[in-house]
Write a protein that holds these residues in place. Structure first.
Motif, short mmCIF file in Angstrom:
data_model
loop_
_atom_site.label_atom_id
_atom_site.label_comp_id
_atom_site.label_asym_id
_atom_site.label_seq_id
_atom_site.Cartn_x
_atom_site.Cartn_y
_atom_site.Cartn_z
N ALA A 285 0.61 -1.47 0.44
CA ALA A 285 0.10 0.07 -0.34
C ALA A 285 0.42 0.95 0.02
O ALA A 285 0.16 2.46 -0.68
CB ALA A 285 -0.96 0.00 1.54
N LEU A 286 2.29 0.99 0.70
CA LEU A 286 3.07 2.12 0.21
C LEU A 286 3.71 2.85 -0.58
O LEU A 286 3.22 3.83 -0.73
CB LEU A 286 3.46 1.95 1.76
N ALA A 287 3.60 1.84 -1.42
CA ALA A 287 4.37 2.00 -2.35
C ALA A 287 3.00 3.02 -3.82
O ALA A 287 4.31 3.49 -4.25
CB ALA A 287 4.83 0.23 -2.99
N VAL A 288 1.98 2.13 -3.01
CA VAL A 288 0.79 3.01 -4.13
C VAL A 288 1.09 4.43 -3.45
O VAL A 288 0.50 5.26 -4.89
CB VAL A 288 -0.28 2.21 -4.05
N VAL A 289 0.88 4.44 -2.59
CA VAL A 289 0.19 5.91 -2.27
C VAL A 289 1.37 6.98 -2.09
O VAL A 289 0.94 8.36 -1.93
CB VAL A 289 -1.33 5.91 -0.66
N THR A 293 2.35 11.15 2.24
CA THR A 293 1.05 12.19 2.23
C THR A 293 1.42 11.26 3.61
O THR A 293 1.73 10.99 4.34
CB THR A 293 -0.18 11.24 1.64
N GLU A 294 0.15 11.71 4.37
CA GLU A 294 -0.77 11.75 6.05
C GLU A 294 -0.54 10.19 5.81
O GLU A 294 -0.26 9.22 6.58
CB GLU A 294 -1.60 12.60 6.14
N ILE A 295 -1.17 8.76 4.99
CA ILE A 295 -2.05 8.02 4.87
C ILE A 295 -0.45 7.36 4.87
O ILE A 295 0.21 6.13 5.18
CB ILE A 295 -2.79 7.38 4.05
N GLY A 296 0.41 7.71 3.71
CA GLY A 296 1.83 7.13 3.64
C GLY A 296 3.03 7.17 5.06
O GLY A 296 3.34 5.92 5.35
N THR A 297 2.36 8.48 5.66
CA THR A 297 3.54 8.05 6.84
C THR A 297 3.09 6.99 7.67
O THR A 297 3.52 6.27 8.60
CB THR A 297 3.54 9.33 7.72
N ARG A 298 1.71 7.11 8.11
CA ARG A 298 1.22 5.96 8.96
C ARG A 298 1.34 4.50 8.43
O ARG A 298 1.73 4.08 8.73
CB ARG A 298 0.13 6.34 8.27
N LEU A 299 1.12 4.21 7.55
CA LEU A 299 1.79 2.88 6.50
C LEU A 299 3.33 2.02 6.69
O LEU A 299 3.50 1.55 6.76
CB LEU A 299 1.28 3.03 4.93
N SER A 368 -2.57 -0.02 15.62
CA SER A 368 -3.57 0.23 15.61
C SER A 368 -3.32 2.46 15.82
O SER A 368 -4.81 2.65 15.00
CB SER A 368 -4.60 -0.63 16.26
N GLY A 369 -3.11 2.10 16.85
CA GLY A 369 -2.83 3.63 17.02
C GLY A 369 -2.60 5.05 16.10
O GLY A 369 -3.09 5.28 15.59
N LEU A 370 -1.17 4.12 15.67
CA LEU A 370 -0.66 5.17 14.51
C LEU A 370 -1.52 4.87 13.39
O LEU A 370 -1.56 6.13 12.93
CB LEU A 370 0.29 4.40 13.81
N MET A 371 -2.33 3.72 12.97
CA MET A 371 -3.34 3.98 12.30
C MET A 371 -4.30 4.86 11.94
O MET A 371 -4.47 4.56 10.43
CB MET A 371 -3.62 2.84 11.66
N ALA A 372 -4.86 4.98 13.25
CA ALA A 372 -5.88 5.73 13.59
C ALA A 372 -5.51 6.98 14.57
O ALA A 372 -6.60 7.77 14.22
CB ALA A 372 -6.44 4.87 14.54
#
Length: 423
Positions: A285-289, A293-299, A368-372
């Motif tokens: 998922a990280l390679a795709v996004v 990005t914010e979601i990339g940092t969490r991934l 879970s906390g990092l992703m949320a």
């Protein structure tokens, strides 16, 4: 006698990482490319995981190949270089001094080369070229390349040397270290060690050997694509992920067909497999996004935690319960000291469920906390997994202490000792 010292130093770096982790969860959630986060990462990858792997290699490879380490004094220099270089690189990252990091990188590069000088003659001349021999030889080569690229990246901060994108160059270093060196070595050795401990009904030597070679090839192609800025990097990421999933499928068959009791070695192996799935999914998922990005940092945070702690550290915990008492017995035998029964040396059984539950439960909460984006949950998770880690350190330090001290009178020489396993 070198492996117990390496394992003891590895426990020291694990303790350092457990101290640092809860304080850095917030920074990790904001962005992964920060110097203090890099200090934590290298304390785990080099100080903890790589130190353990070197200790295993110095004991396991000579037993596997029926030959002595060709240059024992070089081995001591290599071990000292790895320990000192890792300590300096962690300190250099912590204070944000790139010249210090680059200097430490050159020490680590020398240490990696010295490891190859001792291990390659044994592995390449072994009578059998199975999964462990070929996988370990290739993994050490990746270790050298990872140390070289890491040193160049640190030098690039002061003296521009590298072309291309920082993130793709950094990604190439990560893949060389995490996949080429650590993951390849773990895959190769686990195909030999876990069957020896679990006595499975199925044997998959040829499939395991092909899988390890395929993973090595995929990692090499991915690294080249990243350094070249090629669009092939994305599909090669999925090819590499496929190889890791193939590893999971094979090792899952081994664990599922176990004939030994399903103990905490097997439980940690299963938990490690689950976390490898999480790491593989988050990495794809990280390679795709993308990482910016914010979601990339969490991934990226999830990818690192799930891979380094969830998969690799779980496997080390589980295998060490069986492997370390055998190594200590071998060291006592070499030193001419009396045998000590396994029940005296091993990590107390009462600690193992707590280690497993605290460590993996804490990991789940932290991820879970990092992703949320929930920092309090992440901190609680980091503190919980640290509690499990400290229990492991206490139990394992007690095991390793028997390499240097004798237990109370009346236990030495009584009962079965732990055999050294060469699958």
């Amino acid at each position: 006698m070198l492996p117990p010292y390496l394992f003891a130093v590895a426990l020291g770096f694990l303790a350092l990482a457990l101290l640092m982790g809860p304080f850095l969860v917030g920074e990790l959630g904001r962005y992964f490319y920060q110097t203090r986060v890099l200090a934590l990462t290298h304390a785990i990858t080099l100080g903890w995981i790589s130190m353990v792997m070197c200790g295993v290699l110095y004991r396991y490879v000579p037993a596997l190949t029926k030959r002595h380490v060709p240059y024992p004094r070089v081995a001591i220099v290599q071990a000292l270089g790895l320990a000192f270089g890792t300590l300096v690189i962690v300190a250099g990252f912590w204070v944000g001094r790139w010249p210090v990091v680059a200097a430490a990188g050159s020490i680590l590069l020398t240490s990696a080369v010295l490891l190859g000088i001792n291990m390659w003659p044994l592995l390449l001349r072994a009578p059998q070229q199975g999964v462990a021999e070929r996988g370990a030889a290739l993994a050490i080569g990746f270790f050298v390349l990872a140390a070289l690229l890491g040193t160049l990246l640190a030098l690039d901060k002061t003296y521009p040397l590298m072309g291309g994108s920082l993130l793709t160059n950094l990604g190439a270093h990560v893949q060389l270290a995490a996949l080429g060196w650590v993951s390849l070595m773990i895959c190769a050795l686990s195909f030999r060690l876990l069957p020896a401990f679990l006595l499975p009904a199925v044997q998959l030597p040829e499939a395991a050997r092909r899988l390890v070679l395929a993973l090595a090839g995929a990692v090499l192609l991915l690294v080249v694509a990243l350094l070249a800025g090629s669009p092939l990097a994305l599909p090669l990421t999925f090819v590499t992920a496929g190889a890791l999933l193939g590893y999971l499928g094979l090792i899952g068959r081994v664990v599922a067909s176990h004939r030994q009791p399903f103990d905490f070695t097997a439980r940690h192996a299963v938990a490690g497999g689950v976390w490898l799935l999480v790491a593989t999914a988050s990495g794809c998922a990280l390679a795709v996004v993308g990482a910016e990005t914010e979601i990339g940092t969490r991934l990226a945070a999830t990818y690192g935690i799930a891979g380094l702690l969830g998969w690799m550290t779980n496997l080390i915990f589980g295998i060490s319960y069986k492997l370390f008492p055998g190594f200590v017995s071998g060291c006592r035998l070499e030193a001419g000291r009396a045998a000590v029964p396994t029940s005296v040396m091993a990590t107390p059984e009462i600690l193992r469920p707590a280690i497993f539950l605290l460590f993996n439960g804490g990991l789940l909460a932290a991820v879970s906390g990092l992703m949320a984006g929930d920092l309090p949950i992440s901190i609680v998770g980091a503190l919980t997994l640290s509690a499990g880690g400290w229990l492991y350190i206490g139990g394992t330090a007690r095991t390793l202490a028997f390499a240097f001290i004798d237990p109370p009178a009346g236990t030495v020489g009584a009962g079965p000792t732990a055999p050294e396993v060469v699958a």
